[in-house]
Scaffold this motif. Sequence first.
Motif, PDB file in Angstrom:
ATOM      1  N   VAL A 131       0.962  -1.178   0.056  1.00 15.94           N
ATOM      2  CA  VAL A 131       0.126  -0.116  -0.038  1.00 15.94           C
ATOM      3  C   VAL A 131       0.862   1.065   0.078  1.00 15.94           C
ATOM      4  CG1 VAL A 131      -0.401   0.001   2.481  1.00 15.94           C
ATOM      5  CG2 VAL A 131      -2.044   1.243   1.314  1.00 15.94           C
ATOM      6  N   GLY A 132       0.668   2.134  -0.911  1.00 21.87           N
ATOM      7  CA  GLY A 132       1.367   3.424  -1.075  1.00 21.87           C
ATOM      8  C   GLY A 132       1.458   3.984  -2.338  1.00 21.87           C
ATOM      9  N   PRO A 133       1.850   5.164  -2.469  1.00 21.63           N
ATOM     10  CA  PRO A 133       1.785   5.730  -3.831  1.00 21.63           C
ATOM     11  C   PRO A 133       2.401   5.230  -4.900  1.00 21.63           C
ATOM     12  CG  PRO A 133       2.240   7.466  -2.173  1.00 21.63           C
ATOM     13  CD  PRO A 133       2.372   6.020  -1.475  1.00 21.63           C
ATOM     14  N   ASP A 134       1.788   4.847  -6.009  1.00 22.26           N
ATOM     15  CA  ASP A 134       2.426   4.153  -7.214  1.00 22.26           C
ATOM     16  C   ASP A 134       2.897   2.797  -6.834  1.00 22.26           C
ATOM     17  OD1 ASP A 134       1.692   6.187  -8.841  1.00 22.26           O
ATOM     18  OD2 ASP A 134       3.380   7.439  -8.022  1.00 22.26           O
ATOM     19  N   VAL A 135       2.426   1.919  -5.919  1.00 25.00           N
ATOM     20  CA  VAL A 135       2.793   0.783  -5.970  1.00 25.00           C
ATOM     21  C   VAL A 135       2.064  -0.282  -7.027  1.00 25.00           C
ATOM     22  CG1 VAL A 135       2.974   0.978  -3.197  1.00 25.00           C
ATOM     23  CG2 VAL A 135       0.819  -0.067  -4.055  1.00 25.00           C
ATOM     24  N   ALA A 136       1.301   0.139  -7.711  1.00 21.18           N
ATOM     25  CA  ALA A 136       0.660  -0.704  -8.558  1.00 21.18           C
ATOM     26  C   ALA A 136       1.781  -1.497  -9.611  1.00 21.18           C
ATOM     27  CB  ALA A 136      -0.222   0.249  -9.451  1.00 21.18           C
ATOM     28  N   GLU A 137       2.771  -0.921  -9.930  1.00 22.21           N
ATOM     29  CA  GLU A 137       3.970  -1.566 -10.574  1.00 22.21           C
ATOM     30  C   GLU A 137       4.417  -2.412 -10.164  1.00 22.21           C
ATOM     31  OE1 GLU A 137       3.402  -1.403 -14.078  1.00 22.21           O
ATOM     32  OE2 GLU A 137       2.144   0.551 -14.096  1.00 22.21           O
ATOM     33  N   LEU A 138       4.419  -2.684  -8.689  1.00 21.98           N
ATOM     34  CA  LEU A 138       5.072  -3.670  -7.842  1.00 21.98           C
ATOM     35  C   LEU A 138       4.381  -5.038  -8.347  1.00 21.98           C
ATOM     36  CD1 LEU A 138       5.852  -2.171  -4.398  1.00 21.98           C
ATOM     37  CD2 LEU A 138       7.167  -2.194  -6.667  1.00 21.98           C
ATOM     38  N   THR A 139       3.217  -5.035  -8.504  1.00 18.09           N
ATOM     39  CA  THR A 139       2.471  -6.213  -8.672  1.00 18.09           C
ATOM     40  C   THR A 139       2.903  -7.438  -9.664  1.00 18.09           C
ATOM     41  OG1 THR A 139       0.457  -4.625  -8.855  1.00 18.09           O
ATOM     42  CG2 THR A 139       0.007  -7.006  -8.972  1.00 18.09           C
ATOM     43  N   HIS A 140       3.489  -7.107 -10.558  1.00 15.93           N
ATOM     44  CA  HIS A 140       3.778  -8.371 -11.615  1.00 15.93           C
ATOM     45  C   HIS A 140       5.022  -9.063 -11.019  1.00 15.93           C
ATOM     46  CE1 HIS A 140       3.333 -10.428 -14.965  1.00 15.93           C
ATOM     47  NE2 HIS A 140       4.235 -10.454 -15.534  1.00 15.93           N
ATOM     48  N   ALA A 141       5.967  -8.193 -10.224  1.00 10.37           N
ATOM     49  CA  ALA A 141       7.101  -8.888  -9.628  1.00 10.37           C
ATOM     50  C   ALA A 141       6.473 -10.154  -8.782  1.00 10.37           C
ATOM     51  CB  ALA A 141       8.007  -7.890  -9.091  1.00 10.37           C
ATOM     52  N   ALA A 142       5.578  -9.371  -7.943  1.00 12.53           N
ATOM     53  CA  ALA A 142       4.962 -10.433  -6.842  1.00 12.53           C
ATOM     54  C   ALA A 142       4.415 -11.662  -7.446  1.00 12.53           C
ATOM     55  CB  ALA A 142       4.330  -9.760  -6.010  1.00 12.53           C
ATOM     56  N   THR A 143       3.754 -11.498  -8.773  1.00 15.28           N
ATOM     57  CA  THR A 143       2.706 -12.297  -9.518  1.00 15.28           C
ATOM     58  C   THR A 143       3.724 -13.449 -10.109  1.00 15.28           C
ATOM     59  OG1 THR A 143       1.261 -10.703 -10.214  1.00 15.28           O
ATOM     60  CG2 THR A 143       1.181 -12.673 -11.354  1.00 15.28           C
ATOM     61  N   ILE A 144       5.025 -13.021 -10.529  1.00 17.05           N
ATOM     62  CA  ILE A 144       5.804 -13.791 -11.109  1.00 17.05           C
ATOM     63  C   ILE A 144       6.329 -14.833 -10.090  1.00 17.05           C
ATOM     64  CG2 ILE A 144       8.233 -14.191 -12.187  1.00 17.05           C
ATOM     65  CD1 ILE A 144       7.353 -11.462 -13.994  1.00 17.05           C
ATOM     66  N   ALA A 145       6.657 -14.154  -8.832  1.00 17.68           N
ATOM     67  CA  ALA A 145       7.373 -14.769  -7.893  1.00 17.68           C
ATOM     68  C   ALA A 145       6.438 -16.024  -7.254  1.00 17.68           C
ATOM     69  CB  ALA A 145       7.711 -13.795  -6.510  1.00 17.68           C
ATOM     70  N   ILE A 146       5.035 -15.739  -7.226  1.00 21.55           N
ATOM     71  CA  ILE A 146       4.111 -16.529  -6.770  1.00 21.55           C
ATOM     72  C   ILE A 146       3.854 -17.637  -7.587  1.00 21.55           C
ATOM     73  CG2 ILE A 146       1.745 -16.962  -5.828  1.00 21.55           C
ATOM     74  CD1 ILE A 146       2.110 -13.905  -4.501  1.00 21.55           C
ATOM     75  N   ALA A 147       3.603 -17.042  -9.083  1.00 18.52           N
ATOM     76  CA  ALA A 147       3.418 -18.054 -10.030  1.00 18.52           C
ATOM     77  C   ALA A 147       4.369 -19.005 -10.271  1.00 18.52           C
ATOM     78  CB  ALA A 147       2.685 -17.607 -11.198  1.00 18.52           C
ATOM     79  N   GLY A 148       5.591 -18.459 -10.257  1.00 20.65           N
ATOM     80  CA  GLY A 148       6.913 -19.184 -10.479  1.00 20.65           C
ATOM     81  C   GLY A 148       7.073 -20.170  -9.273  1.00 20.65           C
ATOM     82  N   GLU A 149       6.630 -19.920  -8.202  1.00 18.92           N
ATOM     83  CA  GLU A 149       6.964 -20.611  -6.907  1.00 18.92           C
ATOM     84  C   GLU A 149       8.439 -20.567  -6.955  1.00 18.92           C
ATOM     85  OE1 GLU A 149       5.036 -24.627  -7.923  1.00 18.92           O
ATOM     86  OE2 GLU A 149       3.302 -24.024  -6.957  1.00 18.92           O
ATOM     87  N   VAL A 150       8.926 -19.434  -6.768  1.00 16.51           N
ATOM     88  CA  VAL A 150      10.479 -18.928  -6.759  1.00 16.51           C
ATOM     89  C   VAL A 150      10.800 -19.271  -5.230  1.00 16.51           C
ATOM     90  CG1 VAL A 150      12.308 -17.651  -7.315  1.00 16.51           C
ATOM     91  CG2 VAL A 150      10.263 -17.545  -8.631  1.00 16.51           C
ATOM     92  N   PRO A 151      11.711 -20.427  -5.004  1.00 18.32           N
ATOM     93  CA  PRO A 151      12.127 -20.263  -3.543  1.00 18.32           C
ATOM     94  C   PRO A 151      12.657 -18.934  -2.988  1.00 18.32           C
ATOM     95  CG  PRO A 151      12.963 -22.153  -4.792  1.00 18.32           C
ATOM     96  CD  PRO A 151      12.391 -21.382  -5.750  1.00 18.32           C
ATOM     97  N   LEU A 152      12.703 -19.072  -1.850  1.00 17.12           N
ATOM     98  CA  LEU A 152      13.174 -17.562  -1.075  1.00 17.12           C
ATOM     99  C   LEU A 152      14.706 -17.331  -1.502  1.00 17.12           C
ATOM    100  CD1 LEU A 152      10.688 -16.492   0.179  1.00 17.12           C
ATOM    101  CD2 LEU A 152      11.765 -16.292   2.131  1.00 17.12           C
ATOM    102  N   ASP A 153      15.507 -18.467  -1.336  1.00 17.85           N
ATOM    103  CA  ASP A 153      17.024 -18.340  -1.696  1.00 17.85           C
ATOM    104  C   ASP A 153      17.099 -18.152  -2.838  1.00 17.85           C
ATOM    105  OD1 ASP A 153      16.313 -20.930  -2.039  1.00 17.85           O
ATOM    106  OD2 ASP A 153      17.550 -22.020  -0.736  1.00 17.85           O
TER     107      ASP A 153
END
Length: 479
Positions: A432-454
Motif C-alpha cells: 500500500v502506497g503511492p504508485d505501488v501498482a507497478e510492483l504487482t507483476h514482480a510478486a505475480t511472477i514470484a508466486i506463480a513461479g513458486e520461486v524459492p526464497l533463496d
Amino acid sequence: MTAATFDVVVIGAGPVGENVADRVVQGGLSVAIIESELVGGECSYWACMPTKALLRDAAALRAVRQLPGAAAAVTGTLDVNAVLTRRDQFASNWSDDGQVAWLNSAGITLVRGHGRISGPRTVTATAADGTVTTLTARHAVVVATGSSAALPAISGLTDVQPWTSREAASARTIPGRLAIIGGGVVGTEMATAYSALGSTVTLIARNGILPNVEPYAAEYVVESLTDSGVRVLAHASPTLVARDASGSVHITLDDGTVIDADELLVATGRKPNTDDLGLDEVGLPAGSWLSVDDTLRVTDASGTLVGDGWLYALGDVNRRALLTHQGKYQARAAGSVIVARALGAAVDDTPWGLHTATADKRAVPQVIFTDPEIATVGHTVATAAKAGLRVRSVEYNLGSVAGAALHADGYAGRAGLLINEDTNTVVGFTAVGPDVAELTHAATIAIAGEVPLDRLWHAVPAYPTISEVWLRLLETAAR
Ligand SMILES: Cc1cc2nc3c(=O)[nH]c(=O)nc-3n(C[C@H](O)[C@H](O)[C@H](O)COP(=O)(O)OP(=O)(O)OC[C@H]3O[C@@H](n4cnc5c(N)ncnc54)[C@H](O)[C@@H]3O)c2cc1C
C-alpha cells in the motif's frame, strides 16, 4: 428465423468473450459471438476504463504536490470537465464501432441480440427487433455474460433510483453530495474519485472498509479518505432510503443517523448475468453463478459435468476472480483447450498446465486504485489460514525504502510478504502506497513461479526504486 452452425458459440462479447473467440479462431475453428449491449462489455464502458480515467488526474496531481519543485508549477485546480472529457474518450464515447471492427478483422461473426441456451449445443439470439437466430455449436458453447450490480434489500432503495457502478462511471456531472453504500473496491475507488472531483462524500460500510485486504493496507486508505474530507462510516447499516421533493436523498442508518445526499451510489457486490440464459435447459437454476472444472467446463452442484462437457463458463460469471485480466487468462486457457478437444489433441489439465487456469486459485493480482494504491497478489493472512497453509508474514515500512523516499516527499506505505513455511516460497504479497501498482507483476511472477526464497535473493532490485522493498522484505524474512 435464421439458423447457422459454428464450431463454437460464445454468449457475451465482453473482454472475456472477445478473447476466447479470438483464441479459437486462431486455433482454426469458426466462432459466432452474441452480444446484447456493447461489444467490449462492462470493462470498456462502465468499469475498468472509465473509472480509472476518473481517478488518474487526481492521482497525478497528488504525485506532483509531493515534490516541492514540481508543486510550485501547479497553480490551478483540477479541471473537472477535462477529466470527464478524457473519461469519455476512454469509454470510446460509449460506441463499440472500434471493437466491432476488431471482431471483423479477427474473423469472428457478431450476432447482436440476447443469447439463450435452447438445447444441447444450441443457443438462440433474439435481436432488439425480435429477429431470432438459432446458432448450433459443433464443439462448445461458452458463457461469458459477466455480472451486474446487485442491490441489497433496503427499504425504499429502488424508489430513489440509486446509482450503480454504471452511473458512477459514466456521470456527466459531479454531485455536490454523494453517499456511497459499500466499502469494497468500487465503493472506495469511487469515494476517492468523487471526493477529488469535488463531491462531499459519505462512505457507508457494514463490514468495515476493504475487508478483503490486509488490515494495515485498508487503514492507509481510511486515513487518506478521512484526511481528504470523506466521512467514513465503517460499521453502519442503512435501513431506509427516501428521496424528497427537492431531489435530496436521505439515508437512515441503524443507529438512527440520517445522511443527506444528492445522489446515492450502491456498490455492495455483483450478481451473475444468468437470469434469462436458459440454464434450466442444462438443469441449473436461473440466476446462479456457474461452477467450473479445472478446464472451465460448467459443472453442477455435485461437481458433475453439465451435458457431456460442451458448456464452458468464463470471466465474472464463474465467480473465480471478478477481474478483467483474470477472465482473459481463463479465456486463453479455455480457448486452447476447446481447440485441443476439437482437434483430438492432448489436453494438459495438470496444475499450471496450458489448459488450466491454475493462477485463479494461487496468484490473482489486483490493484485497488485508491489513494494510496493497494497492490495484492495471492493470499492474505486470512485466506491462507482458511486454505490451511502454514505461513509466516513479514512486513516493511515503504517510507524507509530509499527509492520510495526519493519518489515522493513524505512517502507513506507498507508492504508485506506471506511465506509458505513448508515450501519456502511466497504465497501472498500486499503493498500500500503511492504508485505501488507497478510492483504487482514482480510478486505475480514470484508466486506463480513458486520461486524459492533463496533464489529470490538473487533477484536484485534496481537502486533507487520502490522495488527495493523486495530486498528489505527478504532481509526481514531472513532474520
Ligand atoms: C466499477 C468497476 C470497476 C472495475 N475495475 C476493474 C479494473 O480496474 N480492473 C479489472 O481487472 N477489473 C475491473 N472490474 C471488473 C471487470 O469489469 C470485470 O471483471 C470484467 O468486465 C468481466 O468481463 P466479462 O467479459 O466476464 O464480463 P462483462 O464485461 O460484464 O461482459 C459481459 C458481456 O456479456 C453481455 N451479455 C450478458 N448477458 C448476455 C446474453 N444473455 N446475451 C448476449 N450478451 C449478453 C453483456 O452485455 C456484456 O457485454 C471493475 C468492475 C467494476 C464494476
